[in-house]
Design an enzyme around this catalytic site. Structure first.
Site, PDB file in Angstrom:
ATOM      1  N   HIS A  74       0.815  -1.219   0.000  1.00  0.00           N
ATOM      2  CA  HIS A  74       0.000   0.000   0.000  1.00  0.00           C
ATOM      3  C   HIS A  74       0.847   1.267   0.000  1.00  0.00           C
ATOM      4  O   HIS A  74       0.320   2.359  -0.246  1.00  0.00           O
ATOM      5  CB  HIS A  74      -0.983  -0.001   1.181  1.00  0.00           C
ATOM      6  CG  HIS A  74      -0.376   0.301   2.508  1.00  0.00           C
ATOM      7  ND1 HIS A  74      -0.079  -0.676   3.441  1.00  0.00           N
ATOM      8  CD2 HIS A  74      -0.012   1.478   3.079  1.00  0.00           C
ATOM      9  CE1 HIS A  74       0.426  -0.109   4.519  1.00  0.00           C
ATOM     10  NE2 HIS A  74       0.482   1.188   4.331  1.00  0.00           N
ATOM     11  N   ASP A 121      -0.748  -7.582   1.360  1.00  0.00           N
ATOM     12  CA  ASP A 121      -0.127  -6.264   1.442  1.00  0.00           C
ATOM     13  C   ASP A 121       1.374  -6.411   1.659  1.00  0.00           C
ATOM     14  O   ASP A 121       1.891  -6.204   2.760  1.00  0.00           O
ATOM     15  CB  ASP A 121      -0.769  -5.455   2.572  1.00  0.00           C
ATOM     16  CG  ASP A 121      -0.322  -3.998   2.586  1.00  0.00           C
ATOM     17  OD1 ASP A 121       0.282  -3.557   1.587  1.00  0.00           O
ATOM     18  OD2 ASP A 121      -0.576  -3.304   3.587  1.00  0.00           O
ATOM     19  N   SER A 160       4.306   1.612   8.460  1.00  0.00           N
ATOM     20  CA  SER A 160       3.823   0.628   7.493  1.00  0.00           C
ATOM     21  C   SER A 160       4.992  -0.004   6.747  1.00  0.00           C
ATOM     22  O   SER A 160       5.954   0.669   6.374  1.00  0.00           O
ATOM     23  CB  SER A 160       2.894   1.300   6.477  1.00  0.00           C
ATOM     24  OG  SER A 160       1.676   1.673   7.064  1.00  0.00           O
ATOM     25  N   HIS A 179     -44.369 -11.417  22.014  1.00  0.00           N
ATOM     26  CA  HIS A 179     -45.655 -11.989  22.435  1.00  0.00           C
ATOM     27  C   HIS A 179     -45.546 -12.768  23.748  1.00  0.00           C
ATOM     28  O   HIS A 179     -46.559 -13.055  24.381  1.00  0.00           O
ATOM     29  CB  HIS A 179     -46.240 -12.874  21.323  1.00  0.00           C
ATOM     30  CG  HIS A 179     -45.576 -14.196  21.159  1.00  0.00           C
ATOM     31  ND1 HIS A 179     -44.650 -14.460  20.157  1.00  0.00           N
ATOM     32  CD2 HIS A 179     -45.712 -15.365  21.855  1.00  0.00           C
ATOM     33  CE1 HIS A 179     -44.251 -15.715  20.248  1.00  0.00           C
ATOM     34  NE2 HIS A 179     -44.883 -16.282  21.274  1.00  0.00           N
ATOM     35  N   ASP A 187     -42.323  -8.887  16.105  1.00  0.00           N
ATOM     36  CA  ASP A 187     -42.469  -9.721  17.301  1.00  0.00           C
ATOM     37  C   ASP A 187     -41.102  -9.932  17.942  1.00  0.00           C
ATOM     38  O   ASP A 187     -40.489 -10.995  17.819  1.00  0.00           O
ATOM     39  CB  ASP A 187     -43.122 -11.051  16.918  1.00  0.00           C
ATOM     40  CG  ASP A 187     -43.540 -11.862  18.145  1.00  0.00           C
ATOM     41  OD1 ASP A 187     -43.404 -11.346  19.273  1.00  0.00           O
ATOM     42  OD2 ASP A 187     -43.996 -13.009  17.958  1.00  0.00           O
ATOM     43  N   SER A 242     -41.902 -20.819  22.006  1.00  0.00           N
ATOM     44  CA  SER A 242     -42.035 -19.409  21.643  1.00  0.00           C
ATOM     45  C   SER A 242     -40.762 -18.636  21.977  1.00  0.00           C
ATOM     46  O   SER A 242     -40.148 -18.841  23.031  1.00  0.00           O
ATOM     47  CB  SER A 242     -43.215 -18.783  22.391  1.00  0.00           C
ATOM     48  OG  SER A 242     -44.439 -19.279  21.919  1.00  0.00           O
TER      49      SER A 242
END
Length: 553
Positions: free
Chosen positions: A77, A128, A224, A341, A382, A478
């Site tokens: 890079h 890289d 870097s 619920h 729900d 549920s």
């Protein structure tokens, strides 16, 4: 007898080549004068003879490492901009303690050639690394490189060297920084705990990470391309990684991302003449740092089996006045998701308690939050979020389930798993895992509208399931989570809303689809664990490892 000379010359040539290779291996990775062991802070002259400053028009741009007498290894890079490929503007400085200018005894060499991996596209996508061929050989000692199978000690201390432009202590002077190597899965786990999508799972195939000591700033701008090196038992320093990128100069909670040198060793071997790729002792043990970070959606036990007890460390059992009422999923240290619920007509937190994972104890509730648009299961929305009275400590027996982002795929036909009761109305001991097939809204709507269906409309924020096979006895639970696995990571695909999850394809069960509710969940508790879908594994440097590459890759 002339036919004999060919083999004799080949053997002699091989002997010379082997002797040269052995000499290179002996010479590489030998630290220069200085303390017996590296010290945090400024280096001394000649301590790291392979350290390189990569400069453009005399200004330091990146760091690098000498790996052969005419080759420097750095990051790709550093050369992303078009003007950066004008080689006559680039040079490499070796033997200098200063980021600018030349220290006594330093050497500046021009750049004759630049090589980048074909698969490189962007530093965040991997691969890289770059090779700079020097205009003429140098006599500085090179750094050793690892073989492809080299194993580095995750969790142990290695070292990074660089000029670290953001430090106020002797700015521009070469410094030593102790880093602990971090594996790719653990690195991603650490970053995911920052709860920022753009930092999710940054460590891709062909990368590893390095973490600084607590309270110490890690590598920063200008570092870097610099080396991260580890000392082998035989006294050689070997380059484990190439500094690629970091968030906020690599703080403790955001390790620096490294290009894994061993993962790209084959690419390097094909291009670098004279480099020493050090063989490692076969007795070096496999090392793991997986226990240092609790990742969402990670299952450390055997996977689910149809009709067997739940293996899920994120399983939540919602008890109303001591009776099993609903299921749910642990999604952070203090939050559980379930169905709205479950709480109609019974919204007093003190009436509820929650059992979690494989733990025997129960936790009280501090708050119940139902989705504001919920009216009835068939109308959607729900969903409810429960805040525990006390945060839990994550570990082997308690782990959060990963939540999906809106673009998460829930394809028709995908295998999933739900919780059911072995007997209608039974308690905790009856819970069992049920394999199901995922059905999208369109397929589910057709089945519900067919003869024998209940005609319920299936809305876009829903996902359906059909049980796979038949269990001797089963009843859906549920609010129970619908989970599915993506390349080793488990996600919360849905929460049971209506219909029996134990039924076959004639009457699919309906779940609240989690990808549709990311905004609502995030607005309530940003500490929940969202995660990106893991991408396919690929060989480092291959085009598949960089999915943003054009098809011509």
């Amino acid at each position: 007898m002339k036919w004999c000379w060919g083999p004799v010359l080949l053997i002699a040539g091989a002997t010379v080549l082997m002797e040269g290779l052995q000499a290179a291996q002996r010479a590489c990775g030998q630290r220069g004068p200085g303390p017996p062991k590296p010290q945090e802070g400024n280096t001394v002259p000649g301590e790291w003879p392979w350290q390189a400053s990569v400069r453009r028009q005399g200004a330091h741009i990146c760091s690098g490492s000498l790996v052969a007498d005419t080759w420097v290894l750095t990051a790709a890079h550093c050369f992303e901009k078009a003007a950066a490929t004008e080689l006559n503007s680039w040079s490499v400085v070796l033997g200098s303690l200063q980021r600018e200018g030349l220290s006594p005894g330093a050497e500046e060499v021009g750049v004759a050639a630049l090589q980048l991996p074909r698969a490189y596209n962007h530093y965040s996508q991997g691969s890289d690394l770059a090779l700079l061929q020097l205009a003429h050989p140098t006599t500085h000692t090179p750094l050793c490189l690892p073989q492809p199978a080299h194993r580095f000690p995750f969790g142990a201390s290695c070292w990074a060297t660089g000029w670290d432009q953001d430090t106020s202590d002797a700015p521009g002077t070469l410094r030593n920084l102790r880093l602990r190597l971090i594996s790719r899965p653990t690195c991603n786990c650490i970053y995911n705990q920052l709860h920022q999508r753009h930092l999710s799972n940054p460590a891709r195939p062909g990368m590893l990470c390095g973490g600084p000591q607590p309270g110490v700033q890690g590598p920063c701008q200008g570092d870097s391309g610099g080396p991260v090196l580890c000392l082998e038992p035989d006294g050689h320093w070997v380059q484990a990684g190439i500094i690629s990128f970091a968030s906020s100069c690599a703080q403790e909670d955001a390790p620096v991302l490294l290009t894994n040198t061993a993962a790209h060793s084959s690419w390097l071997q094909a291009r670098v003449q004279g480099a020493a790729f050090l063989a490692q002792s076969p007795e070096t043990p496999e090392m793991s740092d997986e226990d240092s970070c609790v990742a969402c959606g990670s299952l450390r036990t055997a996977g689910p089996q149809a009709g067997a007890p739940s293996p899920w460390p994120w399983e939540a059992r919602l008890m109303h006045q001591g009776q099993l009422a609903c299921g749910g999923a642990l999604v952070s240290e203090e939050a559980v998701l379930t169905a709205a619920h479950c709480f109609i007509g019974r919204q007093a937190p003190e009436e509820w308690s929650v059992g979690l994972g494989t733990r025997p104890e129960e936790w009280g509730l501090k708050q119940l939050i139902l989705h504001g648009a919920y009216t009835h299961p068939e109308g959607g929305y729900d969903m409810a979020l429960l805040l525990l009275a006390q945060p839990v400590t994550l570990g082997a027996s308690l782990r959060p389930l990963c939540l999906p982002y809106p673009d998460h795929h829930l394809p028709d036909g995908e295998r999933g798993w739900v919780l059911g009761r072995a007997r209608p109305g039974a308690g905790i001991s009856s819970l069992q895992t049920v394999p199901v097939t995922l059905l999208g809204p369109r397929a589910c709507s057709r089945l519900h509208a067919a003869p024998g269906g209940d005609g319920s409309p299936i809305l876009p924020g829903m996902v359906c399931t059909s049980a796979v096979g038949e269990l001797p006895s089963c009843e859906g639970l549920s609010g129970a989570p619908l989970v599915h696995e993506v390349r080793g990571t488990w996600f919360l695909a849905g929460l049971h809303s209506f219909g029996d999850a134990c039924q076959g394809p004639a009457r699919p069960a309906v779940f609240t689809a989690l990808p549709a509710y990311e905004d609502w969940v995030s607005s309530l508790d940003w500490q929940v664990y969202f995660a990106e879908e893991p991408e396919p594994e690929a060989e480092p440097g291959s085009c598949l490892a960089n999915i943003s590459q054009p098809t011509s890759c």
